[in-house]
Design a protein around this motif. Sequence first.
Motif, PDB file in Angstrom:
ATOM      1  N   UNK A  94     -12.540 -20.124  44.454  1.00 54.61           N
ATOM      2  CA  UNK A  94     -13.216 -19.124  44.054  1.00 54.61           C
ATOM      3  C   UNK A  94     -15.191 -19.613  44.262  1.00 54.61           C
ATOM      4  N   UNK A  95     -15.154 -20.697  44.119  1.00 52.98           N
ATOM      5  CA  UNK A  95     -16.477 -21.415  44.177  1.00 52.98           C
ATOM      6  C   UNK A  95     -16.813 -21.573  45.699  1.00 52.98           C
ATOM      7  N   UNK A  96     -15.847 -21.803  46.591  1.00 52.07           N
ATOM      8  CA  UNK A  96     -15.865 -21.912  47.926  1.00 52.07           C
ATOM      9  C   UNK A  96     -16.579 -20.658  48.572  1.00 52.07           C
ATOM     10  N   UNK A  97     -16.128 -19.475  47.901  1.00 50.69           N
ATOM     11  CA  UNK A  97     -17.027 -18.322  48.500  1.00 50.69           C
ATOM     12  C   UNK A  97     -18.075 -17.558  47.615  1.00 50.69           C
ATOM     13  N   UNK A  98     -18.525 -18.683  46.920  1.00 50.00           N
ATOM     14  CA  UNK A  98     -19.843 -18.149  45.865  1.00 50.00           C
ATOM     15  C   UNK A  98     -19.217 -17.378  44.630  1.00 50.00           C
ATOM     16  N   UNK A  99     -18.225 -17.399  44.251  1.00 54.97           N
ATOM     17  CA  UNK A  99     -17.835 -16.538  42.976  1.00 54.97           C
ATOM     18  C   UNK A  99     -17.271 -17.496  41.834  1.00 54.97           C
ATOM     19  N   UNK A 100     -17.224 -16.876  40.580  1.00 56.32           N
ATOM     20  CA  UNK A 100     -16.780 -17.716  39.328  1.00 56.32           C
ATOM     21  C   UNK A 100     -15.674 -16.820  38.737  1.00 56.32           C
ATOM     22  N   UNK A 101     -14.844 -17.348  37.994  1.00 55.13           N
ATOM     23  CA  UNK A 101     -13.934 -16.491  37.191  1.00 55.13           C
ATOM     24  C   UNK A 101     -14.663 -15.343  36.377  1.00 55.13           C
ATOM     25  N   UNK A 102     -15.796 -15.494  35.994  1.00 56.59           N
ATOM     26  CA  UNK A 102     -16.361 -14.428  35.075  1.00 56.59           C
ATOM     27  C   UNK A 102     -16.946 -13.468  35.960  1.00 56.59           C
ATOM     28  N   UNK A 103     -17.092 -13.542  37.385  1.00 57.17           N
ATOM     29  CA  UNK A 103     -17.321 -12.512  38.303  1.00 57.17           C
ATOM     30  C   UNK A 103     -16.211 -11.421  38.333  1.00 57.17           C
ATOM     31  N   UNK A 104     -14.907 -11.703  38.211  1.00 61.16           N
ATOM     32  CA  UNK A 104     -13.695 -10.924  38.583  1.00 61.16           C
ATOM     33  C   UNK A 104     -13.888  -9.804  37.520  1.00 61.16           C
ATOM     34  N   UNK A 105     -13.754  -8.536  37.974  1.00 64.48           N
ATOM     35  CA  UNK A 105     -13.628  -7.313  37.353  1.00 64.48           C
ATOM     36  C   UNK A 105     -12.394  -6.891  37.181  1.00 64.48           C
ATOM     37  N   UNK A 106     -11.195  -7.205  38.042  1.00 59.49           N
ATOM     38  CA  UNK A 106     -10.008  -6.618  37.950  1.00 59.49           C
ATOM     39  C   UNK A 106      -8.834  -7.760  38.568  1.00 59.49           C
ATOM     40  N   UNK A 107      -8.074  -8.005  37.801  1.00 62.58           N
ATOM     41  CA  UNK A 107      -6.871  -8.784  38.215  1.00 62.58           C
ATOM     42  C   UNK A 107      -5.696  -8.042  38.381  1.00 62.58           C
ATOM     43  N   UNK A 108      -5.265  -7.972  39.774  1.00 64.59           N
ATOM     44  CA  UNK A 108      -3.900  -7.001  40.017  1.00 64.59           C
ATOM     45  C   UNK A 108      -2.989  -7.800  40.164  1.00 64.59           C
ATOM     46  N   UNK A 109      -1.925  -7.655  39.047  1.00 66.14           N
ATOM     47  CA  UNK A 109      -0.834  -8.579  39.337  1.00 66.14           C
ATOM     48  C   UNK A 109       0.565  -7.873  40.097  1.00 66.14           C
ATOM     49  N   UNK A 110       0.875  -8.362  40.989  1.00 66.75           N
ATOM     50  CA  UNK A 110       2.056  -7.823  41.948  1.00 66.75           C
ATOM     51  C   UNK A 110       3.454  -7.903  41.040  1.00 66.75           C
ATOM     52  N   UNK A 111       3.260  -8.843  39.924  1.00 67.98           N
ATOM     53  CA  UNK A 111       4.665  -8.798  39.058  1.00 67.98           C
ATOM     54  C   UNK A 111       4.241 -10.048  38.173  1.00 67.98           C
ATOM     55  N   UNK A 112       5.085 -10.142  37.105  1.00 64.61           N
ATOM     56  CA  UNK A 112       4.477 -11.022  35.924  1.00 64.61           C
ATOM     57  C   UNK A 112       5.453 -12.351  35.839  1.00 64.61           C
ATOM     58  N   UNK A 113       6.032 -12.916  36.984  1.00 63.10           N
ATOM     59  CA  UNK A 113       6.745 -14.226  37.159  1.00 63.10           C
ATOM     60  C   UNK A 113       5.328 -15.096  36.966  1.00 63.10           C
ATOM     61  N   UNK A 114       5.858 -16.199  36.542  1.00 68.86           N
ATOM     62  CA  UNK A 114       4.889 -17.200  36.016  1.00 68.86           C
ATOM     63  C   UNK A 114       4.038 -17.884  37.118  1.00 68.86           C
ATOM     64  N   UNK A 115       4.640 -17.743  38.465  1.00 69.80           N
ATOM     65  CA  UNK A 115       3.630 -18.272  39.814  1.00 69.80           C
ATOM     66  C   UNK A 115       2.874 -17.430  40.050  1.00 69.80           C
ATOM     67  N   UNK A 116       2.884 -15.985  39.737  1.00 71.22           N
ATOM     68  CA  UNK A 116       1.984 -15.057  40.147  1.00 71.22           C
ATOM     69  C   UNK A 116       1.099 -14.615  39.057  1.00 71.22           C
ATOM     70  N   UNK A 117       1.397 -14.998  37.818  1.00 70.80           N
ATOM     71  CA  UNK A 117       0.304 -14.235  36.702  1.00 70.80           C
ATOM     72  C   UNK A 117      -0.077 -15.614  35.812  1.00 70.80           C
ATOM     73  N   UNK A 118       0.509 -16.790  35.879  1.00 70.31           N
ATOM     74  CA  UNK A 118       0.011 -17.764  34.912  1.00 70.31           C
ATOM     75  C   UNK A 118      -1.346 -18.056  34.928  1.00 70.31           C
ATOM     76  N   UNK A 119      -2.098 -17.935  35.897  1.00 67.71           N
ATOM     77  CA  UNK A 119      -3.366 -18.208  35.953  1.00 67.71           C
ATOM     78  C   UNK A 119      -4.208 -17.447  35.295  1.00 67.71           C
ATOM     79  N   UNK A 120      -3.505 -16.344  34.746  1.00 68.15           N
ATOM     80  CA  UNK A 120      -4.503 -14.977  34.462  1.00 68.15           C
ATOM     81  C   UNK A 120      -4.784 -15.437  32.715  1.00 68.15           C
ATOM     82  N   UNK A 121      -4.150 -16.383  32.204  1.00 64.54           N
ATOM     83  CA  UNK A 121      -4.171 -16.893  30.747  1.00 64.54           C
ATOM     84  C   UNK A 121      -4.405 -18.155  30.552  1.00 64.54           C
ATOM     85  N   UNK A 122      -5.368 -18.691  29.562  1.00 63.12           N
ATOM     86  CA  UNK A 122      -5.658 -20.176  29.437  1.00 63.12           C
ATOM     87  C   UNK A 122      -5.613 -20.604  27.991  1.00 63.12           C
TER      88      UNK A 122
END
Length: 286
Positions: A85-113
């Motif tokens: 994200x930083x490479x393109x000038x963005x930060x997590x807090x800039x994201x307005x929408x996270x669209x999840x194709x499905x909820x397997x861990x390798x697709x959505x795990x990064x949504x939660x910390x």
Amino acid sequence: MNLYPIEAGNFKLDGGAMFGVVPKTLWTRTNPADENNMIDIAARCLLIENGDRLTLIDTGMGNKQDEKFFGYYYQWGDFNLDDSLKKYGFHRDDITDVFLTHLHFDHCGGAIQWNKDRTGYEPAFKNASFWSNKDHWKWATEPNRREKASFLKENILPMQQSGQLKFVDAPSSDFATAKEMDFGILFVDGHTDKQMLPHINYKGKTLVFIADLLPTAGHLPLPFVMGYDTRPLLTLPEKEKFLKLAADNNFYLFLEHDATNQIITVKNTDKGVRLNETLTLNDFIN
């Protein structure tokens, strides 16, 4: 509209599991295996900047699991979501929408910390809405025994508990134009119930975030179906129908899990739909 490839981290998976019943002598032609039969896998997400909305499609597996968990997946390389994200000038807090194709861990795990004192979990994107659909959410939160290890409650339930979870409207057919998103969505059920594949119109061209309907370019032949798919005999007609449409309409396919190829196009041949060309997202944009 601006598009950016977001590399959330590479890992490895068993090649046999990734190609199901296909003999190793065939799939290693495109996806070579190491001495442990593991093949290189990417977690390539897509960032869409459109007006005042910044939408991230999928998030990779994140970094909150323990050492034992990651020991199964042989992470490699230097990619991570924050640096990408930083490479393109963005930060997590800039994201307005996270669209999840499905909820397997390798697709959505990064949504939660982890939260600050590691006593619980919190959204990794504090200003974003998390988008799923009601059918898939029920499927993921009441998992069957086969998929239970892929639907981790710590990745999923905090989205709802935070109040940031939203659902796209249920489709009347397998394709819907989501008014909440600025793209169409194809719903497919072979890999998991109601996986969502965004179709993005960019300057008259169609870019499809293909997720797990086509994990890598090596999965183009119809019988090359993952052992992870819950309904492989449904994946076959879904894949056949989609690939014919992609070839006939010159769709550009954004590959989430192909460690080598970002985007491919396909063409009709005497042997069925096959690879036409490989390109980067930068090639597609320009």
